[in-house]
Design an enzyme around this catalytic site. Structure first.
Site, PDB file in Angstrom:
ATOM      1  N   ASP A 276     -17.348  55.927  23.715  1.00  0.00           N
ATOM      2  CA  ASP A 276     -16.354  54.931  23.358  1.00  0.00           C
ATOM      3  C   ASP A 276     -15.543  55.495  22.193  1.00  0.00           C
ATOM      4  O   ASP A 276     -15.990  56.395  21.468  1.00  0.00           O
ATOM      5  CB  ASP A 276     -17.023  53.617  22.971  1.00  0.00           C
ATOM      6  CG  ASP A 276     -16.113  52.424  23.186  1.00  0.00           C
ATOM      7  OD1 ASP A 276     -14.884  52.620  23.254  1.00  0.00           O
ATOM      8  OD2 ASP A 276     -16.621  51.295  23.280  1.00  0.00           O
ATOM      9  N   GLU A 632      -9.006  35.594  22.060  1.00  0.00           N
ATOM     10  CA  GLU A 632     -10.320  36.151  22.391  1.00  0.00           C
ATOM     11  C   GLU A 632     -10.084  37.517  23.023  1.00  0.00           C
ATOM     12  O   GLU A 632      -9.302  37.659  23.951  1.00  0.00           O
ATOM     13  CB  GLU A 632     -11.089  35.224  23.336  1.00  0.00           C
ATOM     14  CG  GLU A 632     -10.367  34.900  24.644  1.00  0.00           C
ATOM     15  CD  GLU A 632     -11.249  34.176  25.638  1.00  0.00           C
ATOM     16  OE1 GLU A 632     -12.471  34.068  25.407  1.00  0.00           O
ATOM     17  OE2 GLU A 632     -10.703  33.720  26.658  1.00  0.00           O
TER      18      GLU A 632
END
Length: 886
Positions: A276, A632
């Protein structure tokens, strides 16, 4: 994946000529498997790596891999995103957010969607070659998708990217996505899929770079790893992305348990591992697991990480990241053989996808395969199948001729449809308001705009923009930065006095993707006019990140100054007159890309009065409410009531929306609530007060039309909840506690507002008693008949649940099969579920997979048994326990 670019290089960049392939499946069919394809790719990669100098090798270890001209190796960027649609410099097809795809409970559909996305990814690679832009994000033949983390807690902002809370559903949908993306032959994948984030990763976003997650062996094997195992072992995904956090003390990207014991050991994974973005940097900087960055990269390489994503590569002049690997070599923390091993895996992958010649025989996918009519139709179908009807007292389908009042801040919204990890350059989106008017052209549909809301902010369409010369769009001028004056370290960027290029653009597009005269560092000035389609109040401003200045009608309006990734739109309200030409100017400095967008929202100055007036002349009120992926989402700077850093702090709708729904209820008119959100919200009030509730998620570019097709009855609702909808976060354990006790339908002991697997149809269904027989391989076969007992054709999802023998570690209940089907009135369909020994197994407290001896209950029906939906059960007895491998 982490903070990404806005991928807006130049939306006006034309689709280059080519023969359109009629379908993604035909594109895949061109690949012919040969017995030695993988071996040949490995041999070619080994030979190529053997010819490289050490410096050339080290440059290939990060996501931006530079070209090696002497070896005829083009540049390559491993950073490619296609979570629910390809992302590149031209308009692509945007499908529902993954949580919506999961709600379809239709694995074959997801496989088809992934195949179509893969076709567009390959076409973007072709476009990159034709324009000379290989090496940019979004041009590679791999993709950092799917996200198969378990959505264990409704507060997690990135849960929308997943396939829900259940390991079995996530595994089946994840397998479908990988198989669709890679094509029929994993040894010659069309696009390499990268399941992420491995593993035990699901928030909070605010602590993800430093969190140390402790998890029991039971929960690791029972919840967090099954979907990864299925995607990597069964579907043979050729890559995997390791996560940010630590797991039991070790960073996920340096974890012996995850990368060595499970991945390379038990599962025999032979693909490549990518980190990542900045996760390798975290090993030393945030986890303090290594004393310095050289030791950190060494820990990752030795654990099996082959390619490092680093956000420093986003800039035009990134630091020499390869030096950290050279230092690790010089200190004997790693060997050149370690580097060679990683590079052989990476280059073998490039040979097998066809990025490098020598293995594949098929030709490139033409750029004309992007955004085809076939893909557009598939996006609408996927959106329709994602919708979940949660309540209906008979108000739906809407009666012919019924007068409709649409209310709510999301009624005319378009940005909300796309969700996160989506391209601003996608097909023109269809709002619910527009969808209703298209689906019901002879019906009165009136919209009552809401007041100002934190969900506001849609891209300004080119139809209301006018260049100084009177053409549609804006005039963009590009000024190159002067040498050594790039505007860093708090200093302003100095640019040339004359523009290097000019263009007419539809919006705030980068405009440098096909302009050789424009450097990586430049200033862009957009000028033109805003021509409002209606008189009244508009919120106008900028969205995105980095820097930008917006001048409206000769006065400064808003400004972005070093705005971080994930910032909310910055808006101000202006009152305007219909048809008047208001001069506007936006200025932004770019280092590779600008990152800003032009944003608007028409708002009411008297929303309560407008609502009452619209309701007075309506037969039904349709309220469009919910959240947005700006509130969100991934790690961000957002802090608003109910939201922090990308996550939620409450399950309630925003206060203004709750008030609006109460006002709508007070009118006495029937109320239909359409919710758009990527995570569970508290629908308890709506369940008690609304006449109907439709969960729409973030449904993609055609979402508004899909909603209208269901509300009008053109299409039957058929989606099911891939999540438990709770009433309050207080019903759950702490967010940062990764233990599964008390979470999801498998271990939650309370009463939810709506349970996992729930969803209604416009018709009704009945089930026969299941017939269960053991199979010779230790599994079981379950047969059942489903009948449509209602008056119209409808969609059903037959779900099979197991109740296990009473033993430590077994869940309350577990999904072990599902099939979506459509039946005409009175039609009967025989279904068969084949359960493997792994399907029948549970996990002991010590983390061992075992088929327990004892009595099981097999239930098949429209949802979980005991939740008020049609369901029938049968018994299954297993005499002898069976142990299974990891």
């Amino acid at each position: 994946m982490t903070k990404g670019r806005t991928f807006v290089h130049l939306a006006r960049l034309c689709l280059l000529a080519g023969t359109l392939l009629p379908s993604a499946l035909q594109a895949q069919a061109a690949v012919q498997s040969t017995p030695d394809a993988r071996e040949r790719a490995n041999a070619l990669a080994s030979d190529l790596v053997g010819k490289m100098t050490l410096e050339e090798k080290l440059g290939q270890m990060v996501n931006v891999a530079p070209a090696i001209p002497r070896l005829k190796v083009p540049a390559y960027n491993w950073w490619t995103e296609s979570l629910h649609g390809a992302i590149g410099s031209v308009p692509t097809t945007n499908y529902p957010e993954p949580i919506g795809l999961a709600a379809s409970f239709n694995a074959p559909l997801v496989k088809e969607v992934a195949g179509a996305i893969g076709t567009e990814v390959r076409a973007l690679h072709t476009l990159g070659r034709q324009t000379g832009e290989l090496g940019r994000i979004g041009t590679g033949l791999d993709t950092w998708s799917p996200n198969i983390n378990i959505f264990r807690d409704p507060r997690w902002g990135r849960g929308q990217e997943t396939y829900g809370e259940d390991p079995f559903l996530t595994a089946r949908i994840g397998v479908a996505f990988v198989e669709g993306m890679q094509g029929p032959n994993p040894d010659l994948p069309n696009v390499i899929a990268t399941p992420k984030h491995f593993a035990v990763h699901s928030g909070p976003e605010t602590t993800r770079h430093k969190a140390n997650v402790f998890v029991s062996q039971h929960d690791l094997e029972d919840t967090y790893l099954p979907a990864f195992r299925a995607a990597l072992v069964e579907a043979r995904a050729q890559s995997v992305m390791c996560a940010y956090n630590r797991v039991d003390g070790q960073p996920a990207c340096a974890s012996d348990e995850l990368l060595k014991d499970h991945l390379r050991g038990a599962w025999k994974f032979d693909g490549y591992v990518v980190s990542d973005c900045d996760a390798v940097q975290d090993i030393s900087d945030n986890h303090r697991y290594a004393p310095d960055i050289a030791a950190g990269v060494a820990a990752a390489v030795r654990a099996g990480v082959d390619n490092e994503c680093h956000t420093a590569t986003l800039g035009p002049t990134p630091p020499p990241l390869w030096q950290r690997y050279r230092e690790a070599l010089d200190r004997h923390l790693i060997t050149e053989a370690d580097i060679d091993r990683a590079l052989i895996r990476l280059f073998a992958a490039r040979y097998r996808t066809g990025d490098l010649a020598g293995v594949r025989q098929d030709g490139p996918v033409p750029a004309s395969a992007i955004g085809t009519a076939e893909h557009q139709a598939l996006a609408l179908k996927a959106a329709e199948e994602s919708l979940v009807l949660l309540k209906n007292d008979g108000i739906l389908p809407l009666k012919p001729g019924a007068r409709i009042a649409v209310i709510g801040p999301l009624g005319d919204a378009t940005r909300v449809l796309r969700g996160n990890y989506s391209s601003p350059a996608s097909a023109p989106p269809i709002s619910v308001l527009d969808g209703l008017r298209r689906a019901l052209p002879h019906t009165q549909v009136v919209y009552a705009p809401a007041g100002e809301s934190m969900t506001d902010g849609d891209p300004v369409p080119a139809s209301v923009l006018e260049t100084p010369e009177g053409k549609r769009g804006l005039l963009a001028r590009f000024y190159n930065a002067l040498p050594g004056a790039l505007g860093r370290d708090g200093k302003p960027m100095a640019v040339s006095a004359k523009p290097a290029a000019t263009a007419i653009v539809s919006g705030l597009n980068n405009g440098d993707a096909d302009m050789a005269a424009v450097d990586d560092d430049y200033r862009v000035v957009w000028t033109g006019f805003f021509v409002p389609p209606e008189s009244g109040s508009y919120r106008l401003g900028l969205s995105g990140w980095r820097n930008g200045r917006f001048t409206f009608d000769g006065q400064p309006l808003v400004e972005f100054v070093d705005a971080p990734w994930g910032s909310l739109p910055k808006l101000k309200t202006v009152r305007v007159e219909k048809g008047r030409r208001y001069p506007i100017q936006i200025v932004a400095d770019a280092h590779g890309e600008t990152g800003v967008g032009l944003t608007w929202k028409y708002v009411s100055e008297q929303p309560e009065a407008d609502l009452r007036a619209a309701a007075a002349n309506a037969d039904v009120i349709i309220a469009i409410v919910g959240l947005t992926s700006d509130l969100e989402g991934e790690e961000s700077s957002v802090e608003r009531p109910g939201f922090k850093g990308g996550d939620k702090t409450t399950l309630d709708l925003p206060t203004d929306q709750r008030k609006l729904l109460e006002q709508a209820k007070a009118t006495g008119k029937p109320l239909v609530v359409v919710a758009m959100n990527g995570s569970p919200i508290n629908l308890d009030w709506e369940k008690q007060n609304a006449n109907a509730i439709l969960e729409a998620w973030y449904p993609g570019q055609s979402g508004g039309l899909a909603v209208a097709n269901v509300l009008s009855g053109r299409v039957d609702a058929g989606g099911r909840l891939p999540l438990t909808f709770y009433k309050n976060v207080n019903d759950l354990p702490p967010f940062d506690d990764y233990a599964m006790a008390g979470r999801t339908y498998r271990y939650f002991a309370g009463t939810p507002v709506y349970p996992f697997g729930y969803g209604l149809s416009f018709t009704s269904f009945a089930y026969s008693s299941p017939a269960v027989v053991r199979t010779t391989d230790g599994g079981a076969r379950v047969s059942v008949e489903v009948r449509n007992t209602g008056p119209r054709e409808g969609n059903e999802v037959a779900q099979l649940y197991l109740d296990f023998p009473d033993a430590p570690g077994t869940p309350r209940l577990a999904l072990r099969g599902f099939q979506r089907l459509s039946l005409k009135p009175g039609e009967v369909r025989a279904l068969t579920f084949n359960l493997s020994t792994r399907d029948l197994s549970s996990v002991t407290p010590e983390g061992r997979h075992v088929v327990l001896a004892g009595n099981y209950t097999v239930s098949v029906g429209s949802g979980q048994p005991g939740t008020g939906v049609p369901s029938q059960s049968a018994s299954l007895r297993i005499e002898k326990a069976i142990a299974l491998p990891k």
